[in-house]
Scaffold this motif. Sequence first.
Motif, PDB file in Angstrom:
ATOM      1  N   LEU A  10       0.848  -1.188   0.000  1.00  0.00           N
ATOM      2  CA  LEU A  10       0.000   0.000   0.000  1.00  0.00           C
ATOM      3  C   LEU A  10       0.889   1.246   0.000  1.00  0.00           C
ATOM      4  CD1 LEU A  10      -2.810   1.359   0.359  1.00  0.00           C
ATOM      5  CD2 LEU A  10      -2.473   1.099   2.836  1.00  0.00           C
ATOM      6  N   ASN A  62      -3.946  -4.204  14.496  1.00  0.00           N
ATOM      7  CA  ASN A  62      -3.181  -3.209  15.253  1.00  0.00           C
ATOM      8  C   ASN A  62      -3.374  -3.460  16.745  1.00  0.00           C
ATOM      9  OD1 ASN A  62      -3.574  -0.326  16.719  1.00  0.00           O
ATOM     10  ND2 ASN A  62      -1.839  -0.311  15.343  1.00  0.00           N
ATOM     11  N   SER A 145      -4.381   5.822   2.443  1.00  0.00           N
ATOM     12  CA  SER A 145      -3.187   5.495   3.246  1.00  0.00           C
ATOM     13  C   SER A 145      -2.688   6.756   3.933  1.00  0.00           C
ATOM     14  CB  SER A 145      -2.069   4.918   2.366  1.00  0.00           C
ATOM     15  OG  SER A 145      -1.476   5.945   1.596  1.00  0.00           O
TER      16      SER A 145
HETATM   17  O1  LIG Z   1      -1.564   3.966   5.670  1.00  0.00           O
HETATM   18  C1  LIG Z   1      -0.543   3.335   5.943  1.00  0.00           C
HETATM   19  O2  LIG Z   1       0.568   3.882   6.147  1.00  0.00           O
HETATM   20  C2  LIG Z   1      -0.627   1.873   6.077  1.00  0.00           C
HETATM   21  O3  LIG Z   1       0.342   1.198   5.873  1.00  0.00           O
HETATM   22  C3  LIG Z   1      -1.957   1.296   6.514  1.00  0.00           C
HETATM   23  C4  LIG Z   1      -2.135   1.176   8.011  1.00  0.00           C
HETATM   24  C5  LIG Z   1      -3.353   0.258   8.332  1.00  0.00           C
HETATM   25  O4  LIG Z   1      -4.146  -0.041   7.467  1.00  0.00           O
HETATM   26  O5  LIG Z   1      -3.455  -0.130   9.501  1.00  0.00           O
HETATM   27  C6  LIG Z   1      -0.948   0.542   8.617  1.00  0.00           C
HETATM   28  C7  LIG Z   1      -0.516   0.841   9.875  1.00  0.00           C
HETATM   29  C8  LIG Z   1      -1.194   1.867  10.714  1.00  0.00           C
HETATM   30  O6  LIG Z   1      -1.996   1.147  11.648  1.00  0.00           O
HETATM   31  C9  LIG Z   1      -2.074   2.747   9.910  1.00  0.00           C
HETATM   32  C10 LIG Z   1      -2.414   2.476   8.633  1.00  0.00           C
END
Ligand SMILES: O=C(O)C(=O)C[C@]1(C(=O)O)C=C[C@@H](O)C=C1
Length: 222
Positions: A10, A62, A145
């Motif tokens: 992503l 998460n 993202s």
């Molecule tokens: O938007 C990003 O930077 C991502 O990689 C996605 C994403 C997710 O979907 O959880 C990854 C980690 C963080 O929790 C926030 C966003």
Amino acid sequence: MTNSKLIAYLGPPGTYSQRAVTQYFGKTPSGHYEYVPLNTIADCFTAVQDGTAAYVVVPFSNSSNGPVKFTYDLLRTTEPRPSIIGETQVKVEHYILAAPATLQRIEQGGEDAVRTVYSHPQVWGQCTQYLTSHFSNAARISVDSTAYAATLAEKDENAVAIASIAAADVFHVEVYAAEVQDNQDNYTRFLVLERYVNGAERTELDQSVDMELVRWDRVTAA
Ligand SMILES: O=C(O)C(=O)C[C@]1(C(=O)O)C=C[C@@H](O)C=C1
């Protein structure tokens, strides 16, 4: 099997997903593989499914706010489900990023000068404490993202983005506030997917993810 030498994640560059990819496969991947940023998590699933990408790396859950809904839904609905061949955890530290002109506006007019906060939907629940005392009058706009959010803040002097510090290296945005996540131990677990080969045995990791999907179904049904 696919002949693709692409590893998709992503994007754009500067996402946590990019960090997960380099953490898992190395800063430069071996074996003539190349990294390719895609616009959405759904695009990552399509790329691995149709063989455009050999591997994709997607966020799964998460530590502060649980499942990444897009990924959960796609794992349930993609037929056949891609094989889960690896995983990696990324420490997620969120930053408030803004264009230099926005920082000037905040300096002059206070935080009410900010009308919009852009980020990925997964982020809101990781920064609730900060967001109740800052930018409480601003609209929260969810985008594909965190790094994409930084590209929008770069062009909008009434907006900030919540994103990783890596996005500040890629785009013309500066740090307004650092480490604004509620929990200092904030981690996102990422999965590495490969196209399912007919008849292949499901890995242990596949089975443990299955169990988590079922567990989450029970929680949401309750
Ligand atoms: O938007 C990003 O930077 C991502 O990689 C996605 C994403 C997710 O979907 O959880 C990854 C980690 C963080 O929790 C926030 C966003």
